[in-house]
Design an enzyme around this catalytic site. Structure first.
Site, mmCIF file in Angstrom:
data_model
loop_
_atom_site.group_PDB
_atom_site.id
_atom_site.type_symbol
_atom_site.label_atom_id
_atom_site.label_comp_id
_atom_site.label_asym_id
_atom_site.label_seq_id
_atom_site.Cartn_x
_atom_site.Cartn_y
_atom_site.Cartn_z
ATOM 1 C CE LYS A 110 -5.197 -0.523 1.772
ATOM 2 N NZ LYS A 110 -4.594 0.377 2.770
HETATM 3 P P1 NAD Z 1 -1.206 8.682 -3.654
HETATM 4 O O1 NAD Z 1 -1.909 8.050 -4.787
HETATM 5 O O2 NAD Z 1 -1.740 9.944 -3.081
HETATM 6 O O3 NAD Z 1 0.328 8.954 -4.029
HETATM 7 C C1 NAD Z 1 1.170 7.962 -4.520
HETATM 8 C C2 NAD Z 1 2.432 8.648 -5.029
HETATM 9 O O4 NAD Z 1 3.360 7.654 -5.443
HETATM 10 C C3 NAD Z 1 2.212 9.553 -6.253
HETATM 11 O O5 NAD Z 1 3.054 10.678 -6.162
HETATM 12 C C4 NAD Z 1 2.637 8.660 -7.422
HETATM 13 O O6 NAD Z 1 3.019 9.405 -8.550
HETATM 14 C C5 NAD Z 1 3.803 7.949 -6.771
HETATM 15 N N1 NAD Z 1 4.198 6.717 -7.438
HETATM 16 C C6 NAD Z 1 3.402 5.723 -7.906
HETATM 17 N N2 NAD Z 1 4.159 4.766 -8.478
HETATM 18 C C7 NAD Z 1 5.442 5.151 -8.372
HETATM 19 C C8 NAD Z 1 6.676 4.608 -8.768
HETATM 20 N N3 NAD Z 1 6.734 3.450 -9.415
HETATM 21 N N4 NAD Z 1 7.818 5.306 -8.477
HETATM 22 C C9 NAD Z 1 7.768 6.483 -7.840
HETATM 23 N N5 NAD Z 1 6.620 7.053 -7.427
HETATM 24 C C10 NAD Z 1 5.477 6.393 -7.692
HETATM 25 O O7 NAD Z 1 -1.102 7.543 -2.526
HETATM 26 P P2 NAD Z 1 -0.867 7.743 -0.975
HETATM 27 O O8 NAD Z 1 -2.187 7.826 -0.305
HETATM 28 O O9 NAD Z 1 0.145 8.806 -0.740
HETATM 29 O O10 NAD Z 1 -0.269 6.318 -0.572
HETATM 30 C C11 NAD Z 1 1.112 6.014 -0.748
HETATM 31 C C12 NAD Z 1 1.446 4.784 0.073
HETATM 32 O O11 NAD Z 1 1.153 5.032 1.445
HETATM 33 C C13 NAD Z 1 0.670 3.520 -0.275
HETATM 34 O O12 NAD Z 1 1.503 2.408 -0.053
HETATM 35 C C14 NAD Z 1 -0.462 3.520 0.727
HETATM 36 O O13 NAD Z 1 -0.964 2.218 0.954
HETATM 37 C C15 NAD Z 1 0.260 4.061 1.936
HETATM 38 N N6 NAD Z 1 -0.597 4.669 2.949
HETATM 39 C C16 NAD Z 1 -1.416 5.705 2.665
HETATM 40 C C17 NAD Z 1 -2.184 6.280 3.665
HETATM 41 C C18 NAD Z 1 -3.066 7.465 3.428
HETATM 42 O O14 NAD Z 1 -3.654 7.979 4.402
HETATM 43 N N7 NAD Z 1 -3.187 7.985 2.227
HETATM 44 C C19 NAD Z 1 -2.123 5.760 4.954
HETATM 45 C C20 NAD Z 1 -1.253 4.697 5.220
HETATM 46 C C21 NAD Z 1 -0.500 4.174 4.204
#
Ligand code: NAD
Length: 419
Positions: A110
């Site tokens: 990561k």
């Molecule tokens: P992103 O940046 O696209 O979206 C994050 C979302 O969470 C946004 O809508 C943001 O406004 C919201 N957010 C942030 N802080 C917040 C809070 N305190 N309360 C409510 N909403 C909040 O990120 P993502 O890629 O969707 O990733 C989200 C999670 O999923 C992370 O934990 C990431 O590690 C995990 N993840 C992502 C992927 C991927 O392919 N993108 C894969 C596996 C896991």
């Protein structure tokens, strides 16, 4: 600017606590526990960036490779003010278990930069990304370590990473995944994590009598994972998404939100709470909306003993985000009879399609979107089935069963390599 409160327990501590329970279940030797809990390699760099006003600002970045016994290290890069060593290590560790559970030939890594990207211009963001990659490129490579998007990074950031790395090493599309399709990205990668979450929910719903069609879903986070998941659940599974939130607040509509309308609204960078198709709620209020499925899809450490584990009213928690449930909250939910589908099963669709992207890049051959979705479904359902069966056989939670399967596979690779 909204300030996000830090998680109560660090990502590293969460991963360690959950590890021990599964290691006990499979009787893992103590020397192997030491290998599997410590990172293989850690890189920390200072990143000087020329800002638009001529000043130089310095940011701290991390790339941590947790384990590469089963293949090149794989894991996203996040930009977030709270990114630090412990968080990145915890997330790198989860990637090792995730790739092992999916049985794809990668290890876990990561990356993170402690920065709030909302305070940067697009050019500053590009310069930050290029400088970060210059400083960590020595540990990257298509057979060494392959980054991908995570919180606050996207296909454009991956395109800069490709360009920066290739400008030194020659054209190397397989060094990074989650790229734009026109630069060697895979069809279906963008939605893959949300799609994988939906496939797991479909299986679980069928097995445990909570059919998705007509069931009520609450999602925290409306970014890559939460946004695609909401869209797919409504369009392909007939579910009703009744509440969602982003960093600035949430919205609820008991009759179901118009998700395509809400996505069009947020695409214009407008906050969810300003959407007219429901009532605005605070981020804290989201946890008390009664539902069948509760999907945290934003950040880690959001379901805690102090805040919400005792009061959440849902039938299943599905971890779309990485590490959203602290170990104590996990126990409280178990005592209350609320099952949790763990992150490294539920959200593994992204890394699985990243694997397909990497394989397509190495072959210089493109799969159809349909083939990507079919392969994803086969891979994630196979992992789900193995977890479900072991959980039943050993009377343990899905999380402990998933860990046990993953630990067994990584330990076997370590032993075969002579450790
Ligand atoms: P992103 O940046 O696209 O979206 C994050 C979302 O969470 C946004 O809508 C943001 O406004 C919201 N957010 C942030 N802080 C917040 C809070 N305190 N309360 C409510 N909403 C909040 O990120 P993502 O890629 O969707 O990733 C989200 C999670 O999923 C992370 O934990 C990431 O590690 C995990 N993840 C992502 C992927 C991927 O392919 N993108 C894969 C596996 C896991």
């Amino acid at each position: 600017m909204t300030v996000i409160s830090p998680p109560v327990m660090s990502g590293k501590a969460i991963a360690r606590n959950q590890f021990d329970r599964a290691a006990d279940l499979i009787g893992l030797e103590s020397y192997m526990r030491r290998i599997l809990t410590a990172p293989f390699r850690e890189v920390q760099v200072e990143i000087p960036v020329r800002m638009d006003d001529g000043r130089i600002e310095v940011f701290t970045g991390y790339r941590i490779q947790h384990n590469g016994a089963r293949g090149p290290c794989k894991g996203g890069i996040r930009y977030h003010p709270h990114a630090d060593h412990d968080e990145v290590l915890g997330l790198a560790t989860i990637m090792t278990w995730k790739t092992a559970l999916m049985d794809i030939p990668f290890g876990g890594a990561k990356g993170g930069v402690a920065v709030d990207p909302r305070g940067l211009s697009p050019l500053e963001l590009e310069r930050l990304t290029r400088r970060f990659i210059q400083r960590i490129s020595i540990v990257l490579g298509p057979y060494r370590d392959i980054p991908a998007p995570d919180v606050n990074t996207n296909a454009q950031v991956m395109a800069w990473i490709l360009d920066e790395y290739s400008s030194r090493q020659g054209y190397t599309p397989a060094v990074v995944t989650g790229k734009p399709v026109s630069l060697g990205g895979s069809l279906g990668r963008d939605e893959a994590t949300g799609r994988g979450v939906m496939y797991v929910m479909m299986e679980y719903g069928r097995d445990f009598g909570i059919p998705l069609k007509g069931s009520r879903v609450v999602i925290q986070g409306f970014g890559n994972v939460g946004g695609h998941l909401a869209r797919l659940l409504v369009a392909e599974a007939g579910a009703t998404v009744i509440a969602v939130s982003d960093v600035d607040g949430g919205i609820v509509n008991e009759r179901g939100l118009d998700i395509p309308g809400l996505l069009a609204h947020t695409a214009e960078r407008r906050p969810i709470s300003a959407w007219r198709g429901g009532g605005a709620i605070s981020n804290d209020d989201l946890w008390s909306v009664k539902c069948d499925w509760l999907v945290p899809a934003a950040l880690g450490g959001v379901i805690t003993r102090e805040k919400n584990a005792k009061t959440i009213e849902c039938r299943v928690v599905v971890e779309g985000a990485n590490g959203p449930t602290t170990p104590t909250a996990d126990l409280i939910l178990a005592e209350r009879g609320i099952p949790v589908i763990p992150d490294f099963l539920a959200n593994a669709g992204g890394v699985t399609v990243s694997y397909y992207e990497w394989a397509q890049n190495l072959q210089q051959y493109r799969w159809t979107h349909e083939k990507v979705n079919d392969e994803l479904r086969t891979t994630i359902v196979k992992a789900y089935t193995a977890v479900r069966d072991l959980a039943k056989e050993r009377a343990v939670t899905f999380r402990t069963a998933a860990y046990a399967i993953a630990l067994q596979r990584v330990a076997e690779a370590e032993r075969l390599r002579g450790n």
